[in-house]
Design an enzyme around this catalytic site. Structure first.
Site, PDB file in Angstrom:
ATOM      1  N   ASP A   1      81.192  35.672  13.201  1.00 53.40           N
ATOM      2  CA  ASP A   1      82.035  35.893  14.479  1.00 53.40           C
ATOM      3  C   ASP A   1      81.810  34.467  15.245  1.00 53.40           C
ATOM      4  O   ASP A   1      81.033  33.922  15.128  1.00 53.40           O
ATOM      5  CB  ASP A   1      81.462  37.024  15.265  1.00 53.40           C
ATOM      6  CG  ASP A   1      82.073  37.161  16.639  1.00 53.40           C
ATOM      7  OD1 ASP A   1      83.600  37.081  16.695  1.00 53.40           O
ATOM      8  OD2 ASP A   1      81.621  37.347  17.594  1.00 53.40           O
TER       9      ASP A   1
ATOM     10  N   ASP B   1      77.991  39.869  17.051  1.00 50.87           N
ATOM     11  CA  ASP B   1      77.177  40.258  18.170  1.00 50.87           C
ATOM     12  C   ASP B   1      78.080  41.207  19.059  1.00 50.87           C
ATOM     13  O   ASP B   1      77.237  41.796  19.717  1.00 50.87           O
ATOM     14  CB  ASP B   1      76.841  39.056  19.081  1.00 50.87           C
ATOM     15  CG  ASP B   1      78.178  38.585  19.941  1.00 50.87           C
ATOM     16  OD1 ASP B   1      78.113  38.391  21.012  1.00 50.87           O
ATOM     17  OD2 ASP B   1      79.288  38.590  18.940  1.00 50.87           O
TER      18      ASP B   1
ATOM     19  N   ASP C   1      82.678  43.922  16.689  1.00 55.16           N
ATOM     20  CA  ASP C   1      82.410  43.469  15.373  1.00 55.16           C
ATOM     21  C   ASP C   1      81.545  44.708  14.670  1.00 55.16           C
ATOM     22  O   ASP C   1      81.334  44.655  13.404  1.00 55.16           O
ATOM     23  CB  ASP C   1      81.141  42.193  15.438  1.00 55.16           C
ATOM     24  CG  ASP C   1      81.904  41.314  15.939  1.00 55.16           C
ATOM     25  OD1 ASP C   1      82.933  40.849  15.635  1.00 55.16           O
ATOM     26  OD2 ASP C   1      81.086  40.330  16.708  1.00 55.16           O
TER      27      ASP C   1
END
Length: 647
Positions: free
Chosen positions: A346, A541, A545
């Site tokens: 990410d 995080d 996600d």
């Protein structure tokens, strides 16, 4: 060995210790008691065996040997009989019992006692090795509070069970006490030792308004903390749950050993019987010699070394990782990191810090940069947008911000209003162009966010904000690249922002404007492309996600103050929210695999050599005892030695 497995918290020799079997004060006292009992049993058995050796042949000598055997091996014989009645006839207790009684039958009383005596010592030393490997995990039990000090509205303080602390309650913390639940500081200033959760040794300064996590230790001043979560939902409780659940997740190798152990011992017993009968039938040796060779085979073939050393290695890795602020949710995920061939990241909050800061202020005459920031902060003060908050934080001038009249927030575009009689616009370039403002600066594609300003329809300048790259990101990416992993960025951010980060880190594959389900689709595409030849890991995080962390072969969450959902979805949690711990996690996994291979080769070579010598009649029972107990101890110590040295 069965008793040892209970201490390990293992079943069938696999898996890590459950936190319920952790080494607390009570079990430490139990271990000391067992130490004393072992010393007494060993001393009594050794003295009786020595007396038997001095007395030599005859009933007095035999009686001493028999007594020595009973003292050293009564628990093994009892376990073999007990397991037989429960349908578990063929185990290591059965092997040791048959082998030692066979030695007695052959008149080799000293060897029979030695089998039990050294098995007793080896079992206990391995038990202590297991306990030592668990101490770093078991220390996490200190995170669980028994009581808390609750302060009511009148200021009265009372002690209550930690489970009674509810969101909104006020908890009083004195210096040296552990934070019992997640919350926010209401009163006071102090330093917190966060090493129990993050592995970081540098204390964290906190004051009113700062969030604090359960499990941290208050080092200096008194704090009043407003509870945000009940104990069962707090960070420390989730950490303990993760460590408890890790016991149930074994590696494929551990599961293979568990399956093999069901038929291994019967095969060994059959082979020993065949060996004891075959050579005498061929006329090469006597029946006594054939039986002796069968006994040697039984002792050598005990699977204790392999059954214990592999789970112990992975448990030691998990324990060391917990000290460094890395939580593995099972030994299966330690081993799985070695199979990762692609890592997807990410962007925001993972490769970048996720907090925008003013990076550059460009003012157009007659405005100065300070004037421009003041005007922008005054308008943005009415907006709840994160970019607006960042601009307000950047203003640290001597005067207070001005009140804006007729302020209007255009969602997704900007803010406008009247400031000191002048109409001001702050927002996107496209919004200002729609209002007829002629911009004097070109658009830049460097991944930053640009806020344009105009005063009375005249361009005044721009403020550039950047999401700072994590300092560890380049080194982490270089490490993974050198390890042969493919790299990718999956982000919900714009093409410009995603491309900028990917280019800076030299990551060739990036996908932008992704919703959570689109991230999952991209990850599944990566998995199909690898075709089962390796695993795909995802590092993220945010709550968005969670789906892709669950779908990934290995989900790695940036922990700390992250959401509960993310920690639940991930397989590995970096508690310090520190990306630099990712190479450490890979290093621990690689080290664990090296130690497993070393131990397997050590066990195979030593036992194979002694087994071959035993079949042809060269190796005696003494060599067989070393090949079993000695190698088990060496393999266990090797596992612990490796992780004790690893930083």
């Amino acid at each position: 060995m069965n008793e040892m497995m209970k201490v390990c918290g293992c079943q069938d020799g696999g898996g890590c210790v459950s936190m319920h079997g952790s080494v607390d004060a009570g079990s430490s006292r139990e271990l000391r008691r067992r130490d004393l009992l072992l010393s007494v049993r060993f001393a009594v058995s050794a003295v009786l065996a020595a007396a038997g050796w001095v007395l030599g042949e005859g009933w007095p000598g035999f009686a001493c040997y028999a007594a020595a055997y009973a003292v050293a091996g009564v628990h093994v014989l009892a376990a073999a009989v007990r397991n037989a009645f429960h349908g578990r006839l063929f185990d290591e207790n059965f092997l040791m019992s048959v082998a030692s009684l066979g030695a007695f039958y052959l008149g080799e009383y000293a060897e029979g006692v030695a089998i039990m005596l050294f098995y007793l010592v080896g079992e206990h030393l391995q038990e202590r090795s297991v306990v030592k490997s668990k101490q770093s995990i078991a220390s996490l039990m200190r995170l669980k509070p028994d009581t808390v000090r609750l302060r009511d509205a009148e200021g009265h303080v009372r002690e209550a069970p930690a489970a009674e602390a509810m969101p909104g309650d006020c908890v009083v913390l004195h210096p040296g006490e552990r934070v019992p639940v997640d919350g926010a500081v209401l009163e006071g200033e102090s330093s917190l030792d966060t090493s129990s959760l993050t592995g970081e040794s540098v204390p964290r300064e906190v004051a009113a308004g700062d969030e604090v996590l359960s499990g941290c230790v208050n080092l200096s001043g008194m704090l009043v903390v407003r509870v945000q979560k009940r104990w069962r939902d707090s960070t420390a409780a989730r950490v303990l749950d993760i460590m408890q659940a890790s016991a149930e997740r074994k590696t494929k190798l551990e599961n293979l050993i568990t399956r093999i152990s069901a038929w291994y011992t019967p095969c060994v017993v059959a082979a020993a019987c065949l060996l004891a009968v075959l050579f005498p039938l061929l006329g090469d040796v006597s029946w006594a010699e054939g039986l002796r060779r069968g006994v040697v085979l039984l002792v050598i073939s005990c699977p204790c070394a392999l059954v214990l050393s592999i789970p112990l290695t992975f448990c030691a890795a998990i324990g060391r990782a917990s000290q460094l602020g890395i939580l593995f949710k099972g030994s299966a995920f330690v081993d799985a990191l070695n199979k990762v061939r692609m890592v997807a990241f990410d962007k925001t909050g993972t490769l970048t810090e996720g907090v925008f800061e003013v990076a550059e202020v460009t003012a157009w005459p007659p405005f100065s940069r300070r004037d421009l920031l003041f005007v922008a902060a005054s308008l943005e003060a009415v907006s709840p947008h994160p970019i607006a908050r960042s601009i307000v934080r950047a203003w640290n001038g001597e005067r207070e911000l001005e009140r804006v009249e007729d302020a209007k927030v255009a969602a997704g575009k900007g803010v406008c209003g009247v400031l000191k009689g002048r109409f001001v616009m702050v927002g996107k370039a496209s919004w200002l162009r729609e209002a007829g403002v002629v911009l004097q600066a070109d658009d830049e594609e460097d991944g930053s966010v640009v806020v344009e300003l105009s005063v009375d329809g005249v361009y005044a300048g721009r403020i550039k904000l950047a999401d700072r790259m994590r300092g560890a990101a380049p080194a982490v990416v270089d490490f993974l690249r050198s390890a042969g992993c493919e790299l990718a960025v999956l982000t919900g951010d714009t093409v410009v922002a995603g491309q900028y980060v990917a280019r800076r880190l030299r990551i060739p594959t990036f996908h932008t404007n992704l919703l959570p389900e689109a991230k999952v689709s991209c990850l599944e595409l990566f998995q199909r492309r690898l075709g089962g030849k390796g695993y795909v890991a995802f590092v993220g995080d945010g709550m968005n996600d969670a789906p892709v962390l669950t779908r990934a072969d290995i989900g790695v969450a940036m922990g700390g103050l992250g959401s509960d959902v993310v920690m639940e979805a991930a397989d590995v949690v970096l508690m310090a929210n520190d990306l630099s711990k990712l190479p450490t996690a890979f290093g621990l996994a690689q080290h664990a695999r090296r130690l497993v291979r070393q131990n397997v080769w050590l066990i195979a070579v030593v036992k194979g050599a002694v087994l071959a010598l035993g079949v042809v009649g060269v190796a005696t029972t003494w060599e067989a005892v070393f090949a079993d107990v000695g190698v088990s101890i060496l393999a266990s110590l090797n596992a612990l030695r490796g992780f004790t040295r690893l930083s």
